[in-house]
Design an enzyme around this catalytic site. Sequence first.
Site, mmCIF file in Angstrom:
data_model
loop_
_atom_site.group_PDB
_atom_site.id
_atom_site.type_symbol
_atom_site.label_atom_id
_atom_site.label_comp_id
_atom_site.label_asym_id
_atom_site.label_seq_id
_atom_site.Cartn_x
_atom_site.Cartn_y
_atom_site.Cartn_z
ATOM 1 N NE ARG A 26 21.570 -28.530 23.504
ATOM 2 C CZ ARG A 26 22.224 -29.437 24.260
ATOM 3 N NH1 ARG A 26 21.570 -30.313 25.003
ATOM 4 N NH2 ARG A 26 23.541 -29.429 24.273
ATOM 5 C CD GLN A 49 29.977 -19.197 54.207
ATOM 6 O OE1 GLN A 49 30.350 -19.658 55.279
ATOM 7 N NE2 GLN A 49 29.685 -17.917 54.038
ATOM 8 C CG HIS A 65 32.248 -6.085 53.300
ATOM 9 N ND1 HIS A 65 30.988 -6.555 53.007
ATOM 10 C CD2 HIS A 65 32.067 -4.795 53.683
ATOM 11 C CE1 HIS A 65 30.100 -5.604 53.204
ATOM 12 N NE2 HIS A 65 30.736 -4.520 53.608
ATOM 13 C CE LYS A 75 35.688 -12.180 49.837
ATOM 14 N NZ LYS A 75 35.041 -11.025 50.502
ATOM 15 C CE1 TYR A 135 28.602 -12.283 47.062
ATOM 16 C CE2 TYR A 135 30.916 -11.662 47.002
ATOM 17 C CZ TYR A 135 29.576 -11.323 47.045
ATOM 18 O OH TYR A 135 29.213 -10.001 47.060
ATOM 19 C CG ASP A 171 28.886 -1.693 53.327
ATOM 20 O OD1 ASP A 171 28.373 -2.221 52.320
ATOM 21 O OD2 ASP A 171 29.459 -2.342 54.239
HETATM 22 C C1 LIG Z 1 29.328 -12.288 54.206
HETATM 23 C C2 LIG Z 1 28.301 -13.030 55.008
HETATM 24 C C3 LIG Z 1 27.274 -12.366 55.649
HETATM 25 N N1 LIG Z 1 26.359 -13.080 56.366
HETATM 26 C C4 LIG Z 1 25.248 -12.373 57.019
HETATM 27 C C5 LIG Z 1 25.634 -11.173 57.823
HETATM 28 C C6 LIG Z 1 24.441 -10.250 57.671
HETATM 29 O O1 LIG Z 1 23.470 -10.580 58.634
HETATM 30 C C7 LIG Z 1 23.889 -10.602 56.290
HETATM 31 C C8 LIG Z 1 24.275 -9.596 55.239
HETATM 32 O O2 LIG Z 1 25.679 -9.408 55.341
HETATM 33 P P1 LIG Z 1 26.353 -8.159 54.622
HETATM 34 O O3 LIG Z 1 25.498 -6.944 54.801
HETATM 35 O O4 LIG Z 1 27.774 -8.114 55.092
HETATM 36 O O5 LIG Z 1 26.277 -8.605 53.088
HETATM 37 P P2 LIG Z 1 27.140 -7.920 51.936
HETATM 38 O O6 LIG Z 1 27.184 -6.450 52.110
HETATM 39 O O7 LIG Z 1 26.615 -8.477 50.656
HETATM 40 O O8 LIG Z 1 28.599 -8.482 52.195
HETATM 41 C C9 LIG Z 1 29.266 -9.243 51.187
HETATM 42 O O9 LIG Z 1 29.585 -8.348 50.169
HETATM 43 C C10 LIG Z 1 30.949 -8.016 49.974
HETATM 44 C C11 LIG Z 1 31.034 -7.329 48.643
HETATM 45 C C12 LIG Z 1 31.833 -9.215 50.054
HETATM 46 O O10 LIG Z 1 32.840 -9.335 49.355
HETATM 47 C C13 LIG Z 1 31.521 -10.258 51.022
HETATM 48 O O11 LIG Z 1 31.312 -11.478 50.333
HETATM 49 C C14 LIG Z 1 30.371 -9.979 51.869
HETATM 50 O O12 LIG Z 1 30.878 -9.224 52.940
HETATM 51 O O13 LIG Z 1 24.430 -11.882 55.964
HETATM 52 C C15 LIG Z 1 26.443 -14.452 56.492
HETATM 53 O O14 LIG Z 1 25.601 -15.073 57.169
HETATM 54 N N2 LIG Z 1 27.446 -15.121 55.863
HETATM 55 C C16 LIG Z 1 28.381 -14.463 55.128
HETATM 56 O O15 LIG Z 1 29.285 -15.133 54.562
#
Ligand SMILES: Cc1cn([C@H]2C[C@H](O)[C@@H](COP(=O)(O)OP(=O)(O)O[C@H]3O[C@H](C)C(=O)[C@H](O)[C@H]3O)O2)c(=O)[nH]c1=O
Length: 177
Positions: A26, A49, A65, A75, A135, A171
């Site tokens: 399967r 989380q 980050h 993580k 994650y 970023d």
């Molecule tokens: C990380 C995180 C973000 N947010 C909110 C904050 C922003 O409004 C939105 C997007 O966040 P961000 O642009 O920081 O998403 P990524 O660029 O994917 O960030 C992640 O990507 C890199 C590679 C990582 O290792 C982390 O897990 C995390 O920082 O989600 C949340 O509400 N909860 C969370 O745990």
Amino acid sequence: MSRFKRIPTELAGLVIVERTQIGDERGFFSRFFCQEELDDFGSTGVIAQINHTMTGVRGVIRGMHFQRSPHDEAKLVSCVVGAIFDVAVDMRPDSPTYLKWHGEVLSAENARSMMVPGGFAHGFQTLTDNCELIYLHDKPYVGHAEGGLNALDPRLNIAWPIDVTQMSERDRNFAFI
Ligand SMILES: Cc1cn([C@H]2C[C@H](O)[C@@H](COP(=O)(O)OP(=O)(O)O[C@H]3O[C@H](C)C(=O)[C@H](O)[C@H]3O)O2)c(=O)[nH]c1=O
């Protein structure tokens, strides 16, 4: 039978975890996480989380980050659709590999995850369109504790495998070290 193969890296504490897939006609069954087997998952050992991201285009970089202490979470990063080049940078000031990085291809196909301890910055580049990541974090998100390194910082000299297509403004604007 262990459901995970642990592959150490040259950065102490940073481990690749490969999921064992039990296949039959399967498809396959695999255990995605096991507190008993991955008992060193972060300082707290619990899952505080679980996050899910989708990135539509090949070549996008998200990161680098981290969360500042005491919110510096561990993580477990998994790519469940597509493939990414996943990178962690050692930010532990006393570490002999301070500011060194490790990169690893994580994909739905190779069933590999990266266990990133606290004290590391994390980011990735998508190698395919439509990459989805899951994650598992051992501490919750605390926005004001977030920091970042510039993924293109020559001091880090991360060898991203393909041309960069997109980065968020945030970023792109992280300062160089
Ligand atoms: C990380 C995180 C973000 N947010 C909110 C904050 C922003 O409004 C939105 C997007 O966040 P961000 O642009 O920081 O998403 P990524 O660029 O994917 O960030 C992640 O990507 C890199 C590679 C990582 O290792 C982390 O897990 C995390 O920082 O989600 C949340 O509400 N909860 C969370 O745990």
